[in-house]
Design a protein around this motif. Structure first.
Motif, PDB file in Angstrom:
ATOM      1  N   GLU A  11       0.834  -1.189   0.000  1.00 50.69           N
ATOM      2  CA  GLU A  11       0.000   0.000   0.000  1.00 50.69           C
ATOM      3  C   GLU A  11       0.882   1.258   0.000  1.00 50.69           C
ATOM      4  O   GLU A  11       2.014   1.244   0.501  1.00 50.69           O
ATOM      5  CB  GLU A  11      -0.910   0.010   1.234  1.00 50.69           C
ATOM      6  CG  GLU A  11      -1.845  -1.179   1.334  1.00 50.69           C
ATOM      7  CD  GLU A  11      -2.828  -1.269   0.197  1.00 50.69           C
ATOM      8  OE1 GLU A  11      -3.264  -0.201  -0.294  1.00 50.69           O
ATOM      9  OE2 GLU A  11      -3.163  -2.388  -0.209  1.00 50.69           O
ATOM     10  N   ALA A  48      -1.778  -6.772   6.244  1.00 53.87           N
ATOM     11  CA  ALA A  48      -1.467  -5.760   7.250  1.00 53.87           C
ATOM     12  C   ALA A  48      -0.227  -5.005   6.819  1.00 53.87           C
ATOM     13  O   ALA A  48       0.604  -5.523   6.067  1.00 53.87           O
ATOM     14  CB  ALA A  48      -1.246  -6.409   8.615  1.00 53.87           C
ATOM     15  N   GLU A  58      -0.468   3.336   7.891  1.00 56.09           N
ATOM     16  CA  GLU A  58      -1.213   4.293   8.713  1.00 56.09           C
ATOM     17  C   GLU A  58      -0.400   4.793   9.901  1.00 56.09           C
ATOM     18  O   GLU A  58      -0.496   5.958  10.282  1.00 56.09           O
ATOM     19  CB  GLU A  58      -2.505   3.636   9.215  1.00 56.09           C
ATOM     20  CG  GLU A  58      -3.400   4.562  10.018  1.00 56.09           C
ATOM     21  CD  GLU A  58      -4.712   3.901  10.379  1.00 56.09           C
ATOM     22  OE1 GLU A  58      -4.993   3.784  11.584  1.00 56.09           O
ATOM     23  OE2 GLU A  58      -5.439   3.509   9.451  1.00 56.09           O
ATOM     24  N   ARG A  93      -1.522  -2.242  10.954  1.00 52.70           N
ATOM     25  CA  ARG A  93      -2.983  -2.301  10.961  1.00 52.70           C
ATOM     26  C   ARG A  93      -3.479  -3.275   9.892  1.00 52.70           C
ATOM     27  O   ARG A  93      -3.004  -3.262   8.764  1.00 52.70           O
ATOM     28  CB  ARG A  93      -3.575  -0.913  10.710  1.00 52.70           C
ATOM     29  CG  ARG A  93      -3.158   0.114  11.748  1.00 52.70           C
ATOM     30  CD  ARG A  93      -3.657  -0.264  13.134  1.00 52.70           C
ATOM     31  NE  ARG A  93      -3.036   0.532  14.179  1.00 52.70           N
ATOM     32  CZ  ARG A  93      -3.566   1.658  14.666  1.00 52.70           C
ATOM     33  NH1 ARG A  93      -4.683   2.135  14.153  1.00 52.70           N
ATOM     34  NH2 ARG A  93      -2.964   2.297  15.651  1.00 52.70           N
ATOM     35  N   ARG A 106      -5.891  -4.625   7.127  1.00 50.54           N
ATOM     36  CA  ARG A 106      -6.798  -4.069   6.123  1.00 50.54           C
ATOM     37  C   ARG A 106      -7.333  -5.232   5.283  1.00 50.54           C
ATOM     38  O   ARG A 106      -6.653  -6.245   5.095  1.00 50.54           O
ATOM     39  CB  ARG A 106      -6.113  -3.013   5.259  1.00 50.54           C
ATOM     40  CG  ARG A 106      -4.964  -3.497   4.413  1.00 50.54           C
ATOM     41  CD  ARG A 106      -4.415  -2.380   3.530  1.00 50.54           C
ATOM     42  NE  ARG A 106      -3.646  -1.407   4.270  1.00 50.54           N
ATOM     43  CZ  ARG A 106      -3.919  -0.101   4.267  1.00 50.54           C
ATOM     44  NH1 ARG A 106      -4.946   0.375   3.576  1.00 50.54           N
ATOM     45  NH2 ARG A 106      -3.168   0.745   4.939  1.00 50.54           N
ATOM     46  N   LEU A 159      -9.034  -6.145   1.599  1.00 53.22           N
ATOM     47  CA  LEU A 159      -9.171  -5.670   0.229  1.00 53.22           C
ATOM     48  C   LEU A 159     -10.106  -6.582  -0.553  1.00 53.22           C
ATOM     49  O   LEU A 159     -10.191  -7.788  -0.287  1.00 53.22           O
ATOM     50  CB  LEU A 159      -7.807  -5.631  -0.456  1.00 53.22           C
ATOM     51  CG  LEU A 159      -6.704  -4.862   0.277  1.00 53.22           C
ATOM     52  CD1 LEU A 159      -5.362  -5.115  -0.375  1.00 53.22           C
ATOM     53  CD2 LEU A 159      -7.019  -3.376   0.288  1.00 53.22           C
ATOM     54  N   LEU A 184     -10.175  -1.024  -1.045  1.00 54.63           N
ATOM     55  CA  LEU A 184     -10.094  -1.175   0.406  1.00 54.63           C
ATOM     56  C   LEU A 184     -11.496  -1.110   0.988  1.00 54.63           C
ATOM     57  O   LEU A 184     -12.271  -0.203   0.673  1.00 54.63           O
ATOM     58  CB  LEU A 184      -9.227  -0.064   0.986  1.00 54.63           C
ATOM     59  CG  LEU A 184      -9.108   0.001   2.510  1.00 54.63           C
ATOM     60  CD1 LEU A 184      -8.389  -1.236   3.045  1.00 54.63           C
ATOM     61  CD2 LEU A 184      -8.373   1.273   2.924  1.00 54.63           C
ATOM     62  N   GLY A 197     -11.687   1.198   5.259  1.00 55.99           N
ATOM     63  CA  GLY A 197     -10.497   1.678   5.940  1.00 55.99           C
ATOM     64  C   GLY A 197      -9.816   0.562   6.709  1.00 55.99           C
ATOM     65  O   GLY A 197     -10.209  -0.604   6.639  1.00 55.99           O
ATOM     66  N   THR A 198      -8.788   0.901   7.456  1.00 57.64           N
ATOM     67  CA  THR A 198      -8.106  -0.123   8.239  1.00 57.64           C
ATOM     68  C   THR A 198      -8.994  -0.551   9.402  1.00 57.64           C
ATOM     69  O   THR A 198      -9.789   0.231   9.924  1.00 57.64           O
ATOM     70  CB  THR A 198      -6.768   0.392   8.778  1.00 57.64           C
ATOM     71  OG1 THR A 198      -6.999   1.626   9.464  1.00 57.64           O
ATOM     72  CG2 THR A 198      -5.777   0.619   7.657  1.00 57.64           C
ATOM     73  N   THR A 199      -8.870  -1.804   9.768  1.00 57.71           N
ATOM     74  CA  THR A 199      -9.678  -2.306  10.876  1.00 57.71           C
ATOM     75  C   THR A 199      -9.128  -1.799  12.197  1.00 57.71           C
ATOM     76  O   THR A 199      -8.053  -1.224  12.261  1.00 57.71           O
ATOM     77  CB  THR A 199      -9.719  -3.842  10.855  1.00 57.71           C
ATOM     78  OG1 THR A 199      -8.381  -4.337  10.838  1.00 57.71           O
ATOM     79  CG2 THR A 199     -10.453  -4.352   9.647  1.00 57.71           C
ATOM     80  N   TRP A 226     -16.630  -0.927   9.063  1.00 54.27           N
ATOM     81  CA  TRP A 226     -16.614  -2.155   9.851  1.00 54.27           C
ATOM     82  C   TRP A 226     -17.416  -1.958  11.131  1.00 54.27           C
ATOM     83  O   TRP A 226     -17.392  -0.880  11.739  1.00 54.27           O
ATOM     84  CB  TRP A 226     -15.181  -2.570  10.180  1.00 54.27           C
ATOM     85  CG  TRP A 226     -14.449  -3.040   8.967  1.00 54.27           C
ATOM     86  CD1 TRP A 226     -13.609  -2.315   8.164  1.00 54.27           C
ATOM     87  CD2 TRP A 226     -14.548  -4.335   8.382  1.00 54.27           C
ATOM     88  NE1 TRP A 226     -13.169  -3.084   7.120  1.00 54.27           N
ATOM     89  CE2 TRP A 226     -13.725  -4.336   7.229  1.00 54.27           C
ATOM     90  CE3 TRP A 226     -15.228  -5.504   8.710  1.00 54.27           C
ATOM     91  CZ2 TRP A 226     -13.581  -5.443   6.403  1.00 54.27           C
ATOM     92  CZ3 TRP A 226     -15.086  -6.611   7.891  1.00 54.27           C
ATOM     93  CH2 TRP A 226     -14.286  -6.585   6.760  1.00 54.27           C
TER      94      TRP A 226
END
Length: 506
Positions: A353, A382, A386, A394, A396, A398, A409, A412-414, A462
């Motif tokens: 990313e 991961a 971020e 973090r 993520r 996809l 994505l 966003g990131t979990t 999420w």
């Protein structure tokens, strides 16, 4: 006189016919009114929706409101359901102008559907609005524990037999170092084969387990009982319903694997492996795929699919394809490859990313990939994009679209973090039948409880993490049945294998 008589006779006959005609008209019965249309019953039967449901769901009809409400699991696939219904004598049914045949015609019930019921002469039409509602009382609850045998290294693998929606769990017996397989049924676990295990000795804990779309269980392991083609080469076994036996020869490729994966499409068995050490043409960390098509194993490099060096691998299969996720030990980047129609191709090659410096190369228990039969792929990875800190990566998730060839994505990131090079991290993803992605993990950064999140298609974010265990946990797994029910399996306190089920609250 004769002519007058004849005229009078004619008039009498004419009058008699006139009276007779009037009499017949007065005695003719009124036509029977045509009965109003009726919808008498409505349901979705498992027998008519074999690829979607494993139970029958009966609708509640309101004759006053002209509605039908059917409640089923929240994440069951409602996009193509076949309804079974009964109507009044001579009635016909249409949806959007299309004539409906009970037990045959499919419709998309992700939104309410209007069923138009017409009586026999079409003089009356009644609209019944059918709504499939999400069952609100579905919860995660523990259904079984197993502690007769301790899994080695606290690792266990769960898979669902899609033929009958039955969960299986496989692990290496810590005492005998053999692969043991359990089946969850009727509220308890039962061994499939010997309690002590059904394989030869497994070296280094290298093992993977899968169930084909035709219901055959398979596992692959590093076989410590053989010396040819090399000691501890990989072997594969399958269960035919009564006994376990080897698939082809023991030792399916001429190298010792550091990682093994297995999947099956029908009777074709796919086994991607990472080479543990140099041996002839096999170079350390190279990835090879062994394929068995009923007679012998064929082993080939995956370099043509863009996979040249790996430390992590994870495989998933659908009814017609396999997908392999790898993380490179050299570049700390990840790749995704697809196996379809006998050929491996690259879907994403050596990728990170934007802003990330690496993907974690020790994410043994947290690398996860899932896919649908229409070619959508979901990837759990991961990175430090971020945080800018390799000690605080973090997760993520996809999604790959086969139509656009794009990766996007999800949400966003979990919310959780992992430690970059800790192999104890455990997390998995699964996709519900309606396409909803789920994320389950052992919250290693906090209380180590098992927690689950799902992607809310309305908010596009999420959900908040929901704790589904109250003990320190590892080796988490999640899988869905075709009716929207699901299972989570993990290794808990005192090495118990714990099974949770997502189903209606009792």
């Amino acid at each position: 006189m004769k002519k007058f008589y004849s005229w009078m006779t004619v008039m009498a006959v004419a009058l008699s016919f006139g009276f007779a005609s009037c009499s017949d008209s007065d005695d003719e019965p009124e036509p029977e009114p045509v009965a109003a249309p009726e919808l008498l019953s409505f349901e979705f039967k498992a027998a008519d929706n074999a690829e979607v449901l494993s139970a029958d769901y009966v609708g509640v009809i309101s004759a006053v409101d002209k509605t039908v409400k059917v409640t089923m699991p929240a994440f069951a696939d409602k996009s193509s359901l076949v309804a079974t219904f009964t109507v009044g004598e001579g009635n016909t049914v249409t949806v959007n102008g299309v004539t409906q045949q009970s037990g045959v015609t499919a419709n998309d019930f992700t939104a309410p559907v209007d069923y138009i019921v017409s009586n026999s002469d079409g003089s009356q039409n009644i609209k019944f609005t059918v709504t499939v509602e999400k069952a609100a009382d579905y919860v995660w609850s523990e259904v079984a524990r197993f502690n007769a045998v301790v899994p080695r290294s606290g690792n266990a693998i769960m898979r669902i037999n899609a033929v009958d929606n039955t969960p299986y769990v496989a692990f290496v017996n810590k005492t005998t170092e053999k692969v043991a397989v359990l089946k969850y049924e009727n509220g308890s676990f039962a061994n499939i084969g010997a309690v002590e295990g059904v394989s030869e000795k497994v070296t280094s804990g290298r093992m993977d387990f899968a169930i084909s779309n035709t219901g055959t269980p398979y596992f692959i392991y590093s076989d410590g009982s053989i010396t040819a083609p090399v000691k501890s080469a990989a072997s594969v076994m399958k269960f035919d319903g009564s006994v376990w036996s080897h698939v082809g020869q023991q030792g399916i490729a001429g190298f010792v694997p550091s990682k093994v994966q297995i999947g099956a499409i029908g009777n074709d068995v796919i086994a991607p492996m990472i080479v543990n050490g140099n041996n002839g043409s096999f170079q350390k960390r190279e990835v090879y795929s062994s394929i068995f098509k009923g007679s012998n194993w064929e082993t080939n490099s995956l370099s043509a699919a863009g996979v040249n060096n790996a430390n992590i691998e994870c495989l998933t299969t659908t009814d017609n394809a396999a997908y392999l996720y790898t993380i490179s030990a050299a570049t700390y980047k990840y790749s995704v490859s697809e196996y379809k129609n006998g050929v491996w191709t690259s879907l994403r090659n050596e990728y990170l990313e934007a802003g990330a410096t690496q993907a974690p190369i020790l994410m043994n228990e947290a690398a996860s990939i899932a896919a649908t039969n229409d070619g959508e792929v979901f990837l759990l990875t991961a990175d430090d994009a971020e945080t800018g800190n390799t000690k605080d990566m973090r997760f993520r998730i996809l999604k790959y679209s086969p139509d656009t060839k794009d990766w996007t994505l999800l949400g966003g990131t979990t919310m959780t973090s992992i430690f970059a090079n800790d192999s104890h991290i455990s997390a998995k993803i699964a996709v519900a039948p309606d396409g909803t992605p789920f994320f389950v993990y052992a919250d290693y950064k906090n209380d180590k409880f098992v927690k689950v999140q799902y992607f809310d298609n309305e908010t596009k974010q999420w959900s908040q993490p929901e704790a589904v265990s109250a003990e320190e946990s590892e080796s988490v797994n999640i899988a869905f049945c075709d009716n929207g029910e699901a299972y989570i399996c993990y290794v808990g306190a005192n090495d118990n294998i714990v099974m949770l089920k997502y189903a209606a609250k009792k």
